[in-house]
Scaffold this active site. Structure first.
Site, PDB file in Angstrom:
ATOM      1  N   LEU A 210      -0.851  27.866  27.397  1.00 16.37           N
ATOM      2  CA  LEU A 210      -1.035  28.224  25.959  1.00 16.37           C
ATOM      3  C   LEU A 210       0.105  27.285  25.134  1.00 16.37           C
ATOM      4  CD1 LEU A 210      -0.605  32.110  26.347  1.00 16.37           C
ATOM      5  CD2 LEU A 210      -2.623  30.923  25.709  1.00 16.37           C
ATOM      6  N   HIS A 211      -0.181  26.622  24.326  1.00 18.68           N
ATOM      7  CA  HIS A 211       0.699  26.224  23.276  1.00 18.68           C
ATOM      8  C   HIS A 211       0.391  25.954  21.736  1.00 18.68           C
ATOM      9  CE1 HIS A 211      -1.842  22.658  23.650  1.00 18.68           C
ATOM     10  NE2 HIS A 211      -1.085  22.342  22.683  1.00 18.68           N
ATOM     11  N   ARG A 212      -0.810  26.283  21.473  1.00 16.81           N
ATOM     12  CA  ARG A 212      -1.148  26.251  20.218  1.00 16.81           C
ATOM     13  C   ARG A 212      -0.427  27.256  19.218  1.00 16.81           C
ATOM     14  NH1 ARG A 212      -4.143  22.507  19.232  1.00 16.81           N
ATOM     15  NH2 ARG A 212      -4.960  21.861  21.226  1.00 16.81           N
ATOM     16  N   ARG A 245       7.637  25.377  23.669  1.00 19.76           N
ATOM     17  CA  ARG A 245       7.271  26.345  22.348  1.00 19.76           C
ATOM     18  C   ARG A 245       7.038  27.655  23.054  1.00 19.76           C
ATOM     19  NH1 ARG A 245       4.759  26.069  17.487  1.00 19.76           N
ATOM     20  NH2 ARG A 245       4.351  23.757  17.390  1.00 19.76           N
ATOM     21  N   ASP A 294      -5.712  27.127  25.907  1.00 22.86           N
ATOM     22  CA  ASP A 294      -6.025  26.931  24.490  1.00 22.86           C
ATOM     23  C   ASP A 294      -5.834  25.269  24.231  1.00 22.86           C
ATOM     24  OD1 ASP A 294      -3.365  26.367  24.411  1.00 22.86           O
ATOM     25  OD2 ASP A 294      -2.703  28.168  22.959  1.00 22.86           O
TER      26      ASP A 294
END
Ligand code: UD1
Length: 379
Positions: A210-212, A245, A294
């Site tokens: 997950l990074h979006r 992030r 994602d």
């Protein structure tokens, strides 16, 4: 002598440029300069990839670092302009859709240097994604548009790109995957995570990434996703290499309780990991029972690996992965995530076809078109 300059900046660029670097090396009449914008600077997001992929140290590192979109894009433009003026490439090659891609392309065309965009034409039709803006703008100013899948050709034509500038060549990211799959299989990662069973393959497990910003920067969305995956992970360990992030946000939103402690979890739960290098991540994905992500690139990689992929977004710019492969666009509703994951786990693993031209030969096709375009073939 033909002078080309390629620009990379962030993690998903490195595996796209590696096959191009290899290809261009074959031609003594091509001189190639590799520029790293420094958008990603952590060893785990950048240096490890250069080592795993055998990429040469960049000829120039702009050391730009993080910042708001405007600051990061502007800083890359400021720092790359003198490099382009001094090196005088006949063409600049950019890959993908990150801020470094548009920054380099825009600087080049303003100096009168033409641009080739590798991975052109992909569209999610969601302009809240920074990458969608980067893709559309880069395509609009590029002279050569190298496309991975048929939808990209349609999108570019609809937007008015000239047919003679559009080339459906396949997927350089898949060139990279096919080249490294065997060596990745020798990575010690599965043994290190306790997944190897004596003589009989692997214990079943899932992988989460997950990074979006739309998922990682929103406390409710991030919690919804983590709570659904942690329910799934009560039965099957889910390994979660965490982007910086996302790691920062999990801490600041107080969501650490959804992550297992790898030492005490007894082999289940969401097991947090540092970001993995290219070979370790390829090895982990290749044997996964299920991937939840994602990311754009992972939708493509799982398609070729034949691993079921649940995309935790409302859209994809890579519809070939759904039409030809194992990808399903699930969104972020926790009930839907859980139901889709359970349904995948109930079915025996299936074989999937791969999209046309995802055969490991995209870079040679690009090399041949570049040479023809730049007149090398006549010389
Ligand atoms: C960027 C790309 C995204 C790509 C992703 C892969 C854009 C708009 N986004 O997102 O398309 O899928 O890379 O990872 O270009 N940070 C570090 N170390 C680093 C780099 C970043 O800790 O080496 C942290 C910083 O807090 C930074 C944040 O990550 O502010 C975001 O980095 P940034 O490069 O802006 O975007 P990504 O989220 O990595």
């Amino acid at each position: 002598m033909i002078r080309l300059l390629s620009v990379v900046g962030a993690r998903p660029n490195f595996m796209k440029v590696a096959p191009i670097v290899d290809e261009l090396k074959k031609f003594p009449d091509i001189e190639h300069c590799l520029v790293h914008s420094g958008q990603h600077y952590d060893e785990l997001l950048s240096g490890n990839f250069f080592a795993d992929l055998g990429l040469p140290t960049p000829d120039v590192n702009l050391n730009t670092g993080s910042g708001s979109h405007a600051v990061q894009t502007a800083e890359i433009m400021k720092r790359i302009e003198p490099v382009l003026i001094e090196y005088k490439p006949q063409m600049v090659l950019v890959v993908g859709d990150v801020n470094s891609t548009i920054a380099a392309a825009l600087t080049a065309v303003k100096l009168g240097i033409s641009v080739a965009h590798i991975e052109a034409g992909l569209r999610s039709f969601d302009t809240t994604m920074p990458e969608e803006i980067n893709r559309k703008l880069t395509d609009a100013i590029s002279s050569l548009l190298f496309v991975t899948e048929a939808s990209g050709v349609e999108n570019l034509k609809r937007e008015g790109a000239a047919a003679e500038n559009i080339f459906l060549v396949g997927n350089v990211m898949i060139d990279c995957l096919l080249k490294h799959r065997e060596v990745a299989a020798r990575s010690p990662i599965l043994a290190r995570l306790g997944l190897r069973r004596n003589g009989s393959g692997c214990r079943p497990y899932g992988v989460l990434t997950l990074h979006r910003p739309s998922n990682a920067d929103n406390p409710k969305t991030l919690e919804d996703i983590l709570s659904a995956v942690s329910e799934l992970a009560a039965d099957l360990p889910v390994f979660f290499p965490i982007h910086p992030r996302t790691r920062k946000n999990i801490e600041s939103f107080g969501l650490g309780r959804y992550l297992a402690n790898a030492d005490t979890a007894g082999g289940v739960g969401i097991i947090p990991l540092d970001p993995l290098g290219y070979l370790d991540f390829l090895s982990l994905n290749d044997k996964a029972r299920l991937v939840l992500t994602d990311s754009g690139g992972i939708q493509e990689e799982t398609t070729v690996l034949g691993v079921p992929c649940l995309t935790l977004r409302e859209s994809t710019e890579r519809p070939a992965t759904v039409d030809h492969g194992s990808n399903q666009i699930i969104g972020i509703d926790p009930k839907r995530i859980l139901a889709a994951a359970r349904s995948v786990l109930q079915k025996p693993p299936q074989k999937f076809p791969t999209p046309p031209l995802w055969d490991g030969k995209a870079a040679p096709r690009i090399g041949a078109i570049l040479r023809q375009h730049l007149g090398a073939d006549r010389g």
